[in-house]
Design an enzyme around this catalytic site. Structure first.
Site, PDB file in Angstrom:
ATOM      1  N   TYR A  52       0.832  -1.200   0.000  1.00  0.00           N
ATOM      2  CA  TYR A  52       0.000   0.000   0.000  1.00  0.00           C
ATOM      3  C   TYR A  52       0.872   1.257   0.000  1.00  0.00           C
ATOM      4  O   TYR A  52       0.619   2.209  -0.739  1.00  0.00           O
ATOM      5  CB  TYR A  52      -0.897  -0.042   1.244  1.00  0.00           C
ATOM      6  CG  TYR A  52      -2.015   0.965   1.281  1.00  0.00           C
ATOM      7  CD1 TYR A  52      -3.177   0.780   0.539  1.00  0.00           C
ATOM      8  CD2 TYR A  52      -1.923   2.099   2.090  1.00  0.00           C
ATOM      9  CE1 TYR A  52      -4.215   1.685   0.597  1.00  0.00           C
ATOM     10  CE2 TYR A  52      -2.961   3.014   2.151  1.00  0.00           C
ATOM     11  CZ  TYR A  52      -4.101   2.803   1.406  1.00  0.00           C
ATOM     12  OH  TYR A  52      -5.124   3.714   1.469  1.00  0.00           O
ATOM     13  N   LYS A  78       0.822   4.060  -2.923  1.00  0.00           N
ATOM     14  CA  LYS A  78       0.311   5.402  -2.660  1.00  0.00           C
ATOM     15  C   LYS A  78       1.381   6.471  -2.821  1.00  0.00           C
ATOM     16  O   LYS A  78       1.072   7.606  -3.211  1.00  0.00           O
ATOM     17  CB  LYS A  78      -0.299   5.451  -1.259  1.00  0.00           C
ATOM     18  CG  LYS A  78      -1.582   4.626  -1.128  1.00  0.00           C
ATOM     19  CD  LYS A  78      -2.594   4.974  -2.205  1.00  0.00           C
ATOM     20  CE  LYS A  78      -3.953   4.353  -1.962  1.00  0.00           C
ATOM     21  NZ  LYS A  78      -4.900   4.644  -3.064  1.00  0.00           N
TER      22      LYS A  78
END
Length: 304
Positions: free
Chosen positions: A166, A170
């Protein structure tokens, strides 16, 4: 006070059926936009689908007098990304707004995470962003107008334990958005990153007892403004959390110049290198400005 409207604009929202994406779709549709609600209807891990999730929101928008169409293609493949954008073009002949919000979650430390779980999250968040931007950006440039909003996270900016997939995904949004903003500059195509925090199904299992109100609806106006023709910024990160809206940015200290360095001298100068007395915010054209500032310091011998 009359709020900004999106009459005549066509918006594509990935992951638009639930959570934050749903709040974005409802707000834009309420303000006159035609909306492609893209959603696989997958569970949090992304391993499954339910076409009814996107269609249910489309039915709700239509019942309220808006215009919307459901799309269940996956952002995780180039073909899926292209098909999502094509849905807007086939339905309304244009795409003005692209909001990439689709995501999945698979936790794991660097040591323990499987490659499958790592790749699944990167494919949806980061590669998914590229797939839809790759399809939409040229169309927007050719049309002379476009607004792109990509979704980052405080986990991408500051990191978080057990979220390596993640975090990488991101943080990569900033680079993609910056390039899209630079390449779109001559065509009124602006690209920005939203850093949202809201209580959605992805917060399942967290202790929320100390949280202030954090509904997705508190984030939606910031995303809508970044999607509007009045948006005055490009290549920026805007955070929205619990009613607070702020700008996040990469900054540099002034730094230290010497015509030559030893290894030990780098360590000895670290306090001055870290000195935040002068913070440099180069912004969208930071690639060139960083270099020119450094060259100027070298020519001046480090003098202020």
């Amino acid at each position: 006070m009359t709020d900004l409207r999106f009459d005549g604009r066509v918006a594509v929202i990935t992951g638009g059926g639930r959570g934050l994406g749903r709040a974005y779709a409802l707000l834009l549709a309420n303000q006159g936009a035609k909306v492609v609600v893209n959603d696989l209807g997958a569970p949090i891990k992304g391993d499954g689908n339910d076409a009814g999730v996107a269609q249910q929101l489309v039915d709700e928008i239509k019942a309220a007098g808006g215009e919307a169409v459901a799309d269940t293609n996956s952002v995780a493949t180039p073909e899926g990304g292209a098909a999502i954008v094509q849905t807007a073009l086939d339905t309304w002949g244009r795409i003005d707004i692209l909001i990439h919000n689709a995501g999945n979650v698979r936790y794991g430390t660097i040591r323990e995470i499987s490659y499958e779980d790592f790749k699944s999250v990167v494919d949806v968040h980061l590669m998914g962003a590229f797939h839809v931007v790759k399809a939409a950006h040229p169309v927007m440039c050719d049309a002379g107008y476009g607004r792109i909003v990509l979704t980052s996270s405080i986990g991408g900016i500051y990191g978080n334990n057990r979220c390596v997939n993640y975090g990488i995904s991101k943080s990569g949004m900033l680079g993609l958005s910056s390039v899209a903003a630079l390449e779109g500059e001559d065509f009124d195509v602006k690209s920005n990153v939203i850093v949202p925090s809201a209580v959605t199904r992805m917060a399942e299992g967290l202790d929320l007892s100390q949280y202030p109100p954090m509904e997705p609806e508190l984030v939606a106006p910031a995303v809508a403004w970044l999607s509007h023709e009045d948006c005055s910024v490009s290549g920026e990160m805007i955070a929205a959390i619990g009613g607070r809206v702020a700008r996040c940015f990469i900054a540099e200290t002034r730094g230290v110049y010497r015509p030559s360095w030893t290894i030990a001298e780098v360590g000895e100068a670290m306090a001055e290198i870290h000195d935040k007395g002068e913070v440099l915010d180069f912004g969208l054209h930071g690639h060139v400005d960083h270099i020119m500032y450094s060259f100027a310091m070298a020519r001046a011998g480090g003098a202020k």
